[in-house]
Design an enzyme around this catalytic site. Structure first.
Site, short mmCIF file in Angstrom:
data_model
loop_
_atom_site.label_atom_id
_atom_site.label_comp_id
_atom_site.label_asym_id
_atom_site.label_seq_id
_atom_site.Cartn_x
_atom_site.Cartn_y
_atom_site.Cartn_z
N GLY A 87 0.76 -1.23 0.00
CA GLY A 87 0.00 0.00 0.00
C GLY A 87 0.79 1.28 0.00
O GLY A 87 0.25 2.34 0.10
N THR A 88 2.05 1.24 -0.18
CA THR A 88 2.91 2.41 -0.03
C THR A 88 2.51 3.60 -0.91
O THR A 88 2.10 3.43 -2.04
CB THR A 88 4.35 2.01 -0.39
N THR A 89 2.66 4.81 -0.36
CA THR A 89 2.62 6.03 -1.16
C THR A 89 3.90 6.82 -0.90
O THR A 89 4.24 7.10 0.25
CB THR A 89 1.42 6.91 -0.80
#
EC number: 3.4.25.1
Length: 207
Positions: A9-11
């Site tokens: 889910g990284t941003t």
């Protein structure tokens, strides 16, 4: 592909400035619908003049960061000078091209030609841009970046823009959250902002 030990889910955000580069990320690591880690490190110092962000397999990402860091040090030993950003990105691209990994990274910093940021995909594809966002919340981050980025932006100004972009992602993307990491690279070197510095900027944004 198994999602074991994988950031799903990284941003992350990278901004090129007239006096350096700014990187920002949130800290959540998710595996499917599970929040697996709330204090994930997603920004790395590669060298005094280079930093990188990661998203993807934890093992692949950590290995890639170590290899890139070793290559930059080896280049200095062999050539008696720092590696350029373009060369560091090309080395990273070659590593991923020869051994594709479940990872996406931004690599950037400052060299004799100025500030620059490159995006690298899992197969080694390399793109240079003025600002870049990766990960599941990038759509929301790009909305802020497109609206607030301007030519000749400074590191100080871009730091607030980067935090705004990550904040927008954490408010709309369920796979992003649990705090902020912010770093910059200038002619003076790499600096990771302290939590108190980030909190002060967030308070300013919210006021």
């Amino acid at each position: 592909m198994s999602n074991k030990n994988t950031f799903e889910g990284t941003t992350t955000v990278g901004i090129t400035c007239k006096d350096g580069v700014v990187f920002a990320s949130e800290r959540r690591a998710s595996m499917g619908n599970l929040v697996a880690h709330k204090v994930a490190e997603k920004i790395f110092k590669i060298d005094n003049h280079i930093a990188a962000t990661i998203a993807g397999s934890v093992a692949d990402a950590q290995t890639l960061m170590k290899v890139i860091s070793a290559e930059t040090s080896l280049y200095r030993l062999r050539n008696g000078k720092d590696i350029s950003l373009e060369a560091a990105a090309a080395v990273s691209s070659n590593i991923l091209h020869s051994s594709p990994a479940y990872v996406q990274t931004l690599i950037g910093g400052v060299d004799d030609t100025g500030a620059s940021i490159y995006s690298l995909d899992a197969a080694g594809g390399m793109i240079k841009d003025t600002f870049i966002s990766t990960g599941s919340g990038s759509t929301f981050a790009y909305g802020v970046l497109e609206d607030r980025f301007y030519e000749d932006i400074t590191v100080e100004e871009a730091t607030e823009v980067a935090i705004r972009a990550i904040k927008a992602a954490t408010e709309r993307d369920t796979f992003s959250g649990n705090g902020f990491l912010v770093a910059n690279v200038t002619k003076d070197g790499f600096k990771m902002l302290e939590k108190e510095e980030v909190d002060a900027i967030i308070e300013k944004i919210n006021s």
